[in-house]
Design a protein around this motif. Structure first.
Motif, mmCIF file in Angstrom:
data_model
loop_
_atom_site.group_PDB
_atom_site.id
_atom_site.type_symbol
_atom_site.label_atom_id
_atom_site.label_comp_id
_atom_site.label_asym_id
_atom_site.label_seq_id
_atom_site.Cartn_x
_atom_site.Cartn_y
_atom_site.Cartn_z
ATOM 1 N N UNK A 1 17.578 -32.590 -12.333
ATOM 2 C CA UNK A 1 17.072 -33.884 -11.874
ATOM 3 C C UNK A 1 15.556 -33.874 -12.011
ATOM 4 N N UNK A 2 15.026 -34.852 -12.738
ATOM 5 C CA UNK A 2 13.580 -34.875 -12.993
ATOM 6 C C UNK A 2 12.965 -36.095 -12.317
ATOM 7 N N UNK A 3 11.881 -35.880 -11.595
ATOM 8 C CA UNK A 3 11.178 -36.996 -10.962
ATOM 9 C C UNK A 3 9.710 -36.909 -11.337
ATOM 10 N N UNK A 4 9.240 -37.971 -11.997
ATOM 11 C CA UNK A 4 7.861 -37.977 -12.481
ATOM 12 C C UNK A 4 7.003 -38.897 -11.620
ATOM 13 N N UNK A 5 5.834 -38.412 -11.235
ATOM 14 C CA UNK A 5 4.878 -39.276 -10.529
ATOM 15 C C UNK A 5 3.565 -39.279 -11.287
ATOM 16 N N UNK A 6 2.867 -40.407 -11.214
ATOM 17 C CA UNK A 6 1.557 -40.495 -11.872
ATOM 18 C C UNK A 6 1.757 -40.627 -13.362
ATOM 19 N N UNK A 7 0.757 -41.183 -14.038
ATOM 20 C CA UNK A 7 0.942 -41.322 -15.474
ATOM 21 C C UNK A 7 -0.136 -40.635 -16.276
ATOM 22 N N UNK A 8 -1.101 -40.021 -15.611
ATOM 23 C CA UNK A 8 -2.187 -39.434 -16.375
ATOM 24 C C UNK A 8 -2.683 -38.112 -15.819
ATOM 25 N N UNK A 9 -3.003 -37.196 -16.712
ATOM 26 C CA UNK A 9 -3.738 -35.976 -16.404
ATOM 27 C C UNK A 9 -3.241 -35.251 -15.179
ATOM 28 N N UNK A 10 -4.204 -34.846 -14.322
ATOM 29 C CA UNK A 10 -3.877 -34.017 -13.168
ATOM 30 C C UNK A 10 -2.922 -34.741 -12.221
ATOM 31 N N UNK A 11 -2.882 -36.078 -12.308
ATOM 32 C CA UNK A 11 -2.013 -36.846 -11.419
ATOM 33 C C UNK A 11 -0.566 -36.857 -11.890
ATOM 34 N N UNK A 12 -0.349 -36.407 -13.111
ATOM 35 C CA UNK A 12 1.016 -36.463 -13.649
ATOM 36 C C UNK A 12 1.791 -35.243 -13.155
ATOM 37 N N UNK A 13 2.718 -35.502 -12.247
ATOM 38 C CA UNK A 13 3.421 -34.423 -11.554
ATOM 39 C C UNK A 13 4.916 -34.584 -11.806
ATOM 40 N N UNK A 14 5.549 -33.503 -12.224
ATOM 41 C CA UNK A 14 6.989 -33.557 -12.499
ATOM 42 C C UNK A 14 7.726 -32.587 -11.588
ATOM 43 N N UNK B 1 16.284 -21.409 -11.037
ATOM 44 C CA UNK B 1 16.437 -21.533 -9.583
ATOM 45 C C UNK B 1 17.144 -22.836 -9.216
ATOM 46 N N UNK B 2 17.802 -22.831 -8.047
ATOM 47 C CA UNK B 2 18.416 -24.092 -7.591
ATOM 48 C C UNK B 2 17.433 -24.895 -6.737
ATOM 49 N N UNK B 3 16.221 -24.350 -6.552
ATOM 50 C CA UNK B 3 15.208 -25.102 -5.803
ATOM 51 C C UNK B 3 14.302 -25.868 -6.772
ATOM 52 N N UNK B 4 13.399 -26.668 -6.200
ATOM 53 C CA UNK B 4 12.591 -27.564 -7.048
ATOM 54 C C UNK B 4 11.340 -26.865 -7.584
ATOM 55 N N UNK B 5 11.129 -26.973 -8.892
ATOM 56 C CA UNK B 5 9.879 -26.524 -9.508
ATOM 57 C C UNK B 5 9.025 -27.770 -9.743
ATOM 58 N N UNK B 6 7.797 -27.733 -9.234
ATOM 59 C CA UNK B 6 6.903 -28.880 -9.399
ATOM 60 C C UNK B 6 5.770 -28.482 -10.338
ATOM 61 N N UNK B 7 5.624 -29.223 -11.445
ATOM 62 C CA UNK B 7 4.550 -28.935 -12.398
ATOM 63 C C UNK B 7 3.506 -30.040 -12.321
ATOM 64 N N UNK B 8 2.255 -29.658 -12.153
ATOM 65 C CA UNK B 8 1.179 -30.645 -12.143
ATOM 66 C C UNK B 8 0.362 -30.507 -13.426
ATOM 67 N N UNK B 9 -0.465 -31.505 -13.706
ATOM 68 C CA UNK B 9 -1.263 -31.535 -14.933
ATOM 69 C C UNK B 9 -0.376 -31.502 -16.176
ATOM 70 N N UNK B 10 0.737 -32.214 -16.089
ATOM 71 C CA UNK B 10 1.700 -32.233 -17.195
ATOM 72 C C UNK B 10 1.239 -33.234 -18.255
ATOM 73 N N UNK B 11 1.117 -32.819 -19.508
ATOM 74 C CA UNK B 11 0.677 -33.776 -20.532
ATOM 75 C C UNK B 11 1.764 -34.812 -20.833
#
Ligand code: UD1
Length: 428
Positions: free
Chosen positions: A63-76, A35-45
């Motif tokens: 284009x990848x944007x990562x937030x958070x550094x741990x567990x459920x907070x790690x969102x890409x 897709x040309x829209x954004x896929x957001x994955x949460x709980x990313x190891x």
């Protein structure tokens, strides 16, 4: 190169947080290419393999944007607004076979893809012929040139009846992703039923795909013209869960695995229970109690899900090496997946391999030794053996472990294990 030092013999007690599944995330990330829209994955190891997939996608133009550094907070966030390059180069594919999962999405969206052939790996030849056959049936022209797979189609892929002669997780994932954008209906028979495949299918549905039969061995997909963005939470890692369950069992400890899902663990729970370990659901996850257990040997055969996973074979072998009595462990998925055997034997395990089966005769105590890992699950089995062994174990080539286990030494140390990472050049 980092190493891990373990002083064995301490029963583990406490809690361990289970992360998102590596193998689910490695299929979910390339789904962004559809897709040309954004896929957001949460709980990313936070794992080396995830970083490799991120690098691969970035060079395709994601284009990848990562937030958070741990567990459920790690969102890409993954935004494949424009795909600038449809080639997956040798250098990245060689490092990680799952790179081949960009093939289906790229050819479905762009009509072309060039992906380096993965080649051999430590656990066998692992061909991708079934991935290619499925895409061919959907109208892709496949050519092998100079070590690369080239797949092209004029216009859209079309629906097809795909019958896999053998269960393949990656093959099912590639065909499934491609089918979501194909013209017409695709039926995938003898599809892999692994929870990671179901996770991918649920995410694709959230992106607008039309899929029936999720979790079964027959997937029916009605292709759509376009998919849209979505936000999706990666399923907990059942192999990480199983590995820490064995850590609790092998040290005769008592550990709660927070965030783990018991319903994905049927075959592993059955084996652990047969061995004498108590496994129970808690409010937050799963409890593994072995502090009063008399671990006994039991036979194991690896099979596609819902059978016993090949990715837990090495860990259970370490446990069986310390059990009372004998057990027979048969590997039916991969050839050459007993490379941990000689290393476990250096720690005092009694194991005989006959073709695809290993007879393990339990010993009262393993002994620590310097050992070397050859692949991801083999290396964790050596860590597990080290936790139970008398004396010091040094596990070399820890980079294998970092591909699939997040902060392994921190998680184990928090439960009382005497384990530390020795950085390159650090004194032993
Ligand atoms: C995935 C998992 C891996 C796990 C394996 C089996 C990921 C990233 N990796 O790997 O951790 O051990 O499933 O559960 O999810 N085969 C062929 N031709 C093909 C494809 C596969 O002959 O085109 C064979 C393989 O050599 C193997 C068997 O099929 O003997 C199963 O492999 P497959 O399920 O495809 O494994 P992967 O998807 O590579």
């Amino acid at each position: 190169m980092d190493r891990i030092r373990i002083a064995g013999g301490t029963p583990l007690r406490g809690t361990i947080a289970i992360g998102g599944a590596k193998n689910a995330a490695l299929a979910l990330m390339p789904a962004c290419l559809l897709t040309d829209e954004t896929l957001t994955l949460t709980n990313l190891p936070d794992l080396a393999d995830i970083a490799t997939m991120a690098n691969l996608l970035a060079q395709h133009g994601v284009r990848l944007t990562l937030q958070g550094d741990r567990g459920a907070d790690r969102v890409l966030d993954l935004a494949a607004t424009e795909i600038i390059n449809t080639t997956a180069p040798y250098d990245l594919v060689r490092r990680m076979r799952a790179s081949v999962l960009v093939l289906g999405p790229l050819v479905a969206r762009c009509g072309q893809a060039r992906v380096s052939l993965p080649g051999g790996c430590a656990i066998g030849t692992r061909p991708v012929d079934l991935h290619l056959k499925a895409l061919e049936q959907m109208g892709a022209r496949i050519e092998l040139q100079e070590g690369y797979i080239s797949a092209t189609v004029n216009g859209r892929l079309h629906g097809a009846e795909i019958v896999f002669p053998q269960v393949t997780v990656g093959g099912t994932e590639n065909a499934l992703m491609a089918a979501t954008l194909a013209k017409g209906e695709t039926i995938i028979s003898n599809a892999a039923r692994e929870p990671e495949v179901a996770d991918l299918a649920h995410c694709l549905v959230a992106m607008g795909a039309r899929i029936e039969g999720i979790g079964s061995d027959t997937l029916t997909i009605q292709g759509v013209e376009r998919l849209h963005g979505a936000r999706y939470r990666v399923v907990p890692d059942r192999i990480e869960t199983g590995s820490y369950a064995v850590a609790a069992a092998i040290t005769r400890g008592d550990v709660e695995l927070v965030g783990a899902r018991l319903d994905l663990m049927g075959a592993v729970v059955k084996v652990l229970t047969d061995c004498g370990v108590t496994v129970s659901a808690t409010e937050n996850g799963v409890r593994i109690a072995a502090d009063r257990a008399d671990i006994v040997g039991t036979d194991i055969m690896t099979e596609p899900y819902p059978g016993f996973p090949t990715d837990m074979q090495a860990q259970l072998m370490a446990l069986m090496a310390t059990a009372g009595g004998a057990s027979m462990i048969t590997e039916t998925i991969f050839e050459n997946r007993f490379m941990h055997v000689p290393e476990l034997m250096r720690m005092g395990a009694r194991i005989n391999v006959h073709n695809a089966s290993a007879i393990v005769r339990g010993v009262p105590r393993l002994s620590g030794a310097p050992v070397m890992a050859t692949d991801l699950r083999a290396s964790v089995s050596l860590v597990l053996a080290g936790l139970a062994a008398e004396g010091e174990t040094i596990v070399n080539r820890v980079y294998h472990l970092d591909r699939g286990y997040e902060r392994v030494e921190e998680k184990l140390a928090a439960c009382g294990a005497r384990i530390e990472r020795l950085h390159d050049g650090a004194a032993e």
